[in-house]
Design an enzyme around this catalytic site. Structure first.
Site, PDB file in Angstrom:
ATOM      1  N   ARG A  54       0.835  -1.215   0.000  1.00 56.44           N
ATOM      2  CA  ARG A  54       0.000   0.000   0.000  1.00 56.44           C
ATOM      3  C   ARG A  54       0.867   1.261   0.000  1.00 56.44           C
ATOM      4  NH1 ARG A  54      -3.047  -3.629  -0.701  1.00 56.44           N
ATOM      5  NH2 ARG A  54      -5.158  -3.868   0.091  1.00 56.44           N
TER       6      ARG A  54
ATOM      7  N   SER B 255     -10.801  -0.580   3.047  1.00 56.25           N
ATOM      8  CA  SER B 255     -10.050  -0.639   4.317  1.00 56.25           C
ATOM      9  C   SER B 255      -9.665   0.775   4.726  1.00 56.25           C
ATOM     10  CB  SER B 255      -8.769  -1.446   4.148  1.00 56.25           C
ATOM     11  OG  SER B 255      -9.055  -2.762   3.767  1.00 56.25           O
TER      12      SER B 255
ATOM     13  N   GLU C 167      -5.044   3.967   5.650  1.00 52.80           N
ATOM     14  CA  GLU C 167      -4.809   3.730   4.216  1.00 52.80           C
ATOM     15  C   GLU C 167      -5.468   4.852   3.412  1.00 52.80           C
ATOM     16  OE1 GLU C 167      -5.761  -0.192   2.301  1.00 52.80           O
ATOM     17  OE2 GLU C 167      -6.813   1.073   0.858  1.00 52.80           O
TER      18      GLU C 167
HETATM   19  P1  FAD Z   1      -9.029   8.405  -5.523  1.00 56.54           P
HETATM   20  O1  FAD Z   1      -9.715   7.998  -4.267  1.00 56.54           O
HETATM   21  O2  FAD Z   1      -9.719   9.368  -6.397  1.00 56.54           O
HETATM   22  O3  FAD Z   1      -7.583   8.954  -5.176  1.00 56.54           O
HETATM   23  C1  FAD Z   1      -6.744   8.264  -4.270  1.00 56.54           C
HETATM   24  C2  FAD Z   1      -5.420   9.030  -4.122  1.00 56.54           C
HETATM   25  O4  FAD Z   1      -4.695   9.013  -5.336  1.00 56.54           O
HETATM   26  C3  FAD Z   1      -5.621  10.525  -3.815  1.00 56.54           C
HETATM   27  O5  FAD Z   1      -4.549  10.941  -2.991  1.00 56.54           O
HETATM   28  C4  FAD Z   1      -5.548  11.198  -5.184  1.00 56.54           C
HETATM   29  O6  FAD Z   1      -5.133  12.551  -5.118  1.00 56.54           O
HETATM   30  C5  FAD Z   1      -4.498  10.332  -5.866  1.00 56.54           C
HETATM   31  N1  FAD Z   1      -4.701  10.208  -7.313  1.00 56.54           N
HETATM   32  C6  FAD Z   1      -5.759   9.638  -7.943  1.00 56.54           C
HETATM   33  N2  FAD Z   1      -5.564   9.632  -9.258  1.00 56.54           N
HETATM   34  C7  FAD Z   1      -4.367  10.203  -9.482  1.00 56.54           C
HETATM   35  C8  FAD Z   1      -3.618  10.497 -10.662  1.00 56.54           C
HETATM   36  N3  FAD Z   1      -4.050  10.192 -11.890  1.00 56.54           N
HETATM   37  N4  FAD Z   1      -2.401  11.110 -10.509  1.00 56.54           N
HETATM   38  C9  FAD Z   1      -1.949  11.441  -9.282  1.00 56.54           C
HETATM   39  N5  FAD Z   1      -2.613  11.195  -8.146  1.00 56.54           N
HETATM   40  C10 FAD Z   1      -3.813  10.580  -8.248  1.00 56.54           C
HETATM   41  N6  FAD Z   1      -7.738  -0.834  -2.502  1.00 56.54           N
HETATM   42  C11 FAD Z   1      -6.893  -1.900  -2.597  1.00 56.54           C
HETATM   43  O7  FAD Z   1      -5.680  -1.721  -2.762  1.00 56.54           O
HETATM   44  N7  FAD Z   1      -7.351  -3.169  -2.512  1.00 56.54           N
HETATM   45  C12 FAD Z   1      -8.658  -3.460  -2.334  1.00 56.54           C
HETATM   46  O8  FAD Z   1      -9.041  -4.624  -2.257  1.00 56.54           O
HETATM   47  C13 FAD Z   1      -9.578  -2.368  -2.239  1.00 56.54           C
HETATM   48  N8  FAD Z   1     -10.899  -2.583  -2.037  1.00 56.54           N
HETATM   49  C14 FAD Z   1     -11.767  -1.531  -1.920  1.00 56.54           C
HETATM   50  C15 FAD Z   1     -13.126  -1.802  -1.728  1.00 56.54           C
HETATM   51  C16 FAD Z   1     -14.023  -0.759  -1.627  1.00 56.54           C
HETATM   52  C17 FAD Z   1     -15.490  -1.071  -1.408  1.00 56.54           C
HETATM   53  C18 FAD Z   1     -13.585   0.578  -1.727  1.00 56.54           C
HETATM   54  C19 FAD Z   1     -14.564   1.706  -1.645  1.00 56.54           C
HETATM   55  C20 FAD Z   1     -12.232   0.859  -1.897  1.00 56.54           C
HETATM   56  C21 FAD Z   1     -11.306  -0.209  -2.005  1.00 56.54           C
HETATM   57  N9  FAD Z   1      -9.928   0.013  -2.189  1.00 56.54           N
HETATM   58  C22 FAD Z   1      -9.057  -1.051  -2.321  1.00 56.54           C
HETATM   59  C23 FAD Z   1      -9.396   1.389  -2.230  1.00 56.54           C
HETATM   60  C24 FAD Z   1      -9.490   2.078  -3.624  1.00 56.54           C
HETATM   61  O9  FAD Z   1     -10.430   1.453  -4.437  1.00 56.54           O
HETATM   62  C25 FAD Z   1      -8.132   2.079  -4.336  1.00 56.54           C
HETATM   63  O10 FAD Z   1      -7.165   2.733  -3.562  1.00 56.54           O
HETATM   64  C26 FAD Z   1      -8.219   2.768  -5.717  1.00 56.54           C
HETATM   65  O11 FAD Z   1      -7.005   2.604  -6.419  1.00 56.54           O
HETATM   66  C27 FAD Z   1      -8.535   4.259  -5.601  1.00 56.54           C
HETATM   67  O12 FAD Z   1      -8.830   4.729  -6.899  1.00 56.54           O
HETATM   68  P2  FAD Z   1      -9.566   6.106  -7.142  1.00 56.54           P
HETATM   69  O13 FAD Z   1      -9.493   6.385  -8.593  1.00 56.54           O
HETATM   70  O14 FAD Z   1     -10.921   6.065  -6.534  1.00 56.54           O
HETATM   71  O15 FAD Z   1      -8.628   7.095  -6.342  1.00 56.54           O
HETATM   72  N1  EPU Z   2     -10.502 -10.411  10.182  1.00 56.32           N
HETATM   73  C1  EPU Z   2     -11.184 -10.438  11.371  1.00 56.32           C
HETATM   74  N2  EPU Z   2     -12.241  -9.594  11.538  1.00 56.32           N
HETATM   75  C2  EPU Z   2     -12.647  -8.735  10.576  1.00 56.32           C
HETATM   76  C3  EPU Z   2     -11.944  -8.680   9.351  1.00 56.32           C
HETATM   77  C4  EPU Z   2     -10.858  -9.538   9.180  1.00 56.32           C
HETATM   78  O1  EPU Z   2     -10.840 -11.213  12.280  1.00 56.32           O
HETATM   79  O2  EPU Z   2     -13.629  -8.021  10.791  1.00 56.32           O
HETATM   80  C5  EPU Z   2      -9.414 -11.371   9.965  1.00 56.32           C
HETATM   81  C6  EPU Z   2      -9.891 -12.491   9.029  1.00 56.32           C
HETATM   82  O3  EPU Z   2     -10.477 -13.518   9.750  1.00 56.32           O
HETATM   83  C7  EPU Z   2      -8.608 -12.933   8.366  1.00 56.32           C
HETATM   84  C8  EPU Z   2      -7.787 -11.663   8.314  1.00 56.32           C
HETATM   85  O4  EPU Z   2      -8.351 -10.753   9.262  1.00 56.32           O
HETATM   86  O5  EPU Z   2      -7.940 -13.862   9.171  1.00 56.32           O
HETATM   87  C9  EPU Z   2      -7.720 -11.031   6.931  1.00 56.32           C
HETATM   88  O6  EPU Z   2      -9.037 -10.665   6.505  1.00 56.32           O
HETATM   89  P1  EPU Z   2      -9.393 -10.401   4.957  1.00 56.32           P
HETATM   90  O7  EPU Z   2      -8.978 -11.571   4.128  1.00 56.32           O
HETATM   91  O8  EPU Z   2     -10.797  -9.964   4.904  1.00 56.32           O
HETATM   92  O9  EPU Z   2      -8.429  -9.236   4.527  1.00 56.32           O
HETATM   93  P2  EPU Z   2      -7.977  -7.877   5.236  1.00 56.32           P
HETATM   94  O10 EPU Z   2      -6.576  -8.044   5.704  1.00 56.32           O
HETATM   95  O11 EPU Z   2      -8.976  -7.427   6.226  1.00 56.32           O
HETATM   96  C10 EPU Z   2      -6.929  -6.971   3.040  1.00 56.32           C
HETATM   97  C11 EPU Z   2      -6.891  -5.680   2.301  1.00 56.32           C
HETATM   98  C12 EPU Z   2      -8.147  -5.526   1.435  1.00 56.32           C
HETATM   99  C13 EPU Z   2      -8.182  -6.686   0.440  1.00 56.32           C
HETATM  100  C14 EPU Z   2      -8.241  -7.991   1.228  1.00 56.32           C
HETATM  101  C15 EPU Z   2      -8.203  -9.198   0.331  1.00 56.32           C
HETATM  102  C16 EPU Z   2      -5.562  -4.134   3.564  1.00 56.32           C
HETATM  103  C17 EPU Z   2      -5.540  -2.938   4.437  1.00 56.32           C
HETATM  104  N3  EPU Z   2      -6.760  -4.561   3.200  1.00 56.32           N
HETATM  105  O12 EPU Z   2      -8.012  -6.902   3.968  1.00 56.32           O
HETATM  106  O13 EPU Z   2      -8.027  -4.310   0.690  1.00 56.32           O
HETATM  107  O14 EPU Z   2      -9.312  -6.589  -0.400  1.00 56.32           O
HETATM  108  O15 EPU Z   2      -7.089  -8.045   2.117  1.00 56.32           O
HETATM  109  O16 EPU Z   2      -6.917  -9.365  -0.154  1.00 56.32           O
HETATM  110  O17 EPU Z   2      -4.501  -4.655   3.228  1.00 56.32           O
HETATM  111  C18 EPU Z   2      -8.489  -1.996   0.718  1.00 56.32           C
HETATM  112  O18 EPU Z   2      -7.272  -1.829   0.660  1.00 56.32           O
HETATM  113  O19 EPU Z   2      -9.309  -1.041   0.722  1.00 56.32           O
HETATM  114  C19 EPU Z   2      -9.012  -3.349   0.795  1.00 56.32           C
HETATM  115  C20 EPU Z   2     -10.310  -3.640   0.891  1.00 56.32           C
END
Ligand code: FAD
Ligand code: EPU
Length: 337
Positions: A161, A236, A333
């Protein structure tokens, strides 16, 4: 067109109704440079899909939404494809496009909200895959010199991240395009969490395809994570902390059931913050308009009428509890504005 005093409610997945002094979109480098020159002394925020941002107040400056589109195959052979993609393309649409073309590797990153251009900012990751392993270079405008730089993956300083764009070069670059390198030979990553069980439950049989993995990841995500169209959130809220191995050993004695993962940092172990937050009783807690999601403790939610300050206050209380009970600092994050 530049809008004044513009609401960002539909531009952040928390759904907070903050305003910006000025708002515009850009579709190419020239439009971007014109806007930057016209608003030279204004604070600047680049927005993709707003899915990793918490607005705690109005933005006193210029918000520019990236709308640079396009896919271009730069090179391909039987084995690989090198693709250049506009930073304003939707991430999941791009993943589906890769799957259709048998460009393998990012199927585990299905259904992550946001844009292609934001993916390198925090090196998006999920289900055992990080985008850094498929990026060849990042094409970005240097805001000060207005020159285009092509930054090689090795210079992007990617980590969990984390990247150059969140640290040394924070606020210095606007990503315009990303160049990806994909194999056409699948190398499926099935190890993470529930992937194999879900494949079985969905009655999908081996040999698996990249489409099967994408469908499975989409299914898991839909059961665990709140859909921002229904309930405001930014995924997250915190990063999973990477703690010192000695602290880990101490905590493991007290909490033998504590899950953990290897870290790429020396002498560190990664602990799921969701587990820490759940253990301290925060999971599912609701405070008027905001709360901690009931199925995933790492996700803070807006029940509709909340504001960014309420989310920020809640996050600080959670950080204090985790520090007090486990001695661990939780970093956010989400980008707090
Ligand atoms: P924004 O929120 O618009 O911007 C994020 C940051 O990047 C800001 O600081 C912005 O200024 C900067 N930025 C954006 N675009 C540019 C650009 N072109 N040039 C320079 N700076 C820029 N993230 C994960 O890594 N893994 C996950 O599994 C994951 N799951 C998610 C689930 C949900 C339901 C939600 C809501 C979010 C999740 N995220 C996850 C977080 C998010 O989706 C990612 O970080 C995504 O890449 C953000 O994209 P965005 O276009 O919405 O960025
Ligand atoms: N867990 C709990 N309680 C909870 C949630 C998780 O005990 O409420 C435990 C689960 O049981 C498991 C562990 O935590 O043992 C990991 O959980 P999970 O697989 O759901 O993943 P996470 O670590 O909570 C990360 C990323 C997610 C990504 C998933 C799947 C970060 C900060 N988050 O979540 O990314 O989708 O793994 O790979 O690394 C995001 O970045 O926005 C995001 C959603």
């Amino acid at each position: 067109m530049v809008y004044k005093n513009y609401s960002l409610k539909n531009y952040n997945t928390f759904g907070f109704d903050v305003k910006t002094n000025y708002f515009a979109t850009f579709e190419n480098k020239n439009e971007l440079i014109t806007l930057l020159n016209d608003f030279e002394n204004q604070p600047l925020l680049i927005l993709g899909g707003g899915s990793n941002i918490l607005f705690t107040k109005d933005f006193e400056g210029l918000v520019l939404q990236n709308n640079v589109k396009g896919f271009q195959i730069i090179e391909q052979s039987e084995e690989y494809a090198k693709i250049k993609v506009g930073a304003g393309e939707n991430w999941h649409t791009f993943v589906l496009h890769c799957i259709e073309n048998n460009w393998c590797g990012i199927e585990n990153l299905s259904l992550i909200p946001g844009t292609v251009g934001a993916a390198p900012i925090q090196n998006i990751g999920a289900y055992g895959v990080e985008i850094k392993d498929f990026i060849e270079s990042v094409i970005a405008l240097d805001i000060e010199s207005k020159e285009i730089h092509q930054i090689d993956v090795l210079d992007c300083e990617f980590g969990y991240r984390d990247s150059l764009f969140k640290n040394k070069k924070k606020g210095k670059y606007i990503i315009i395009e990303v160049v990806f390198l994909f194999s056409k030979i699948p190398n499926l990553k099935l190890e993470y969490g529930d992937i194999q069980n879900t494949l079985k439950n969905m009655k999908i049989e081996a040999p698996y395809t990249i489409k099967n993995i994408s469908d499975t990841v989409c299914y898991i995500r839909q059961t665990k994570l709140p859909n921002p169209n229904e309930i405001g959130n930014a995924g997250s809220f915190f990063k999973n902390p990477e703690i010192d191995i000695n602290l880990f050993k101490k905590l493991k004695e007290e909490y033998p059931e504590m899950p953990f993962y290897a870290s790429t940092l020396p002498n560190k172990i990664k602990i799921p913050a969701g587990w820490l937050i759940e253990k301290t009783g925060w999971k599912g807690k609701k405070y008027e308009n905001v709360g901690v999601h009931e199925k995933q403790a790492l996700v803070l939610v807006n029940y509709g009428k909340g504001n960014g300050q309420e989310i920020l206050n809640l996050s600080k209380q959670i950080q204090n509890t985790i520090k007090e009970i486990f001695g661990i600092d939780l970093d956010t994050e989400v980008n707090i504005i």
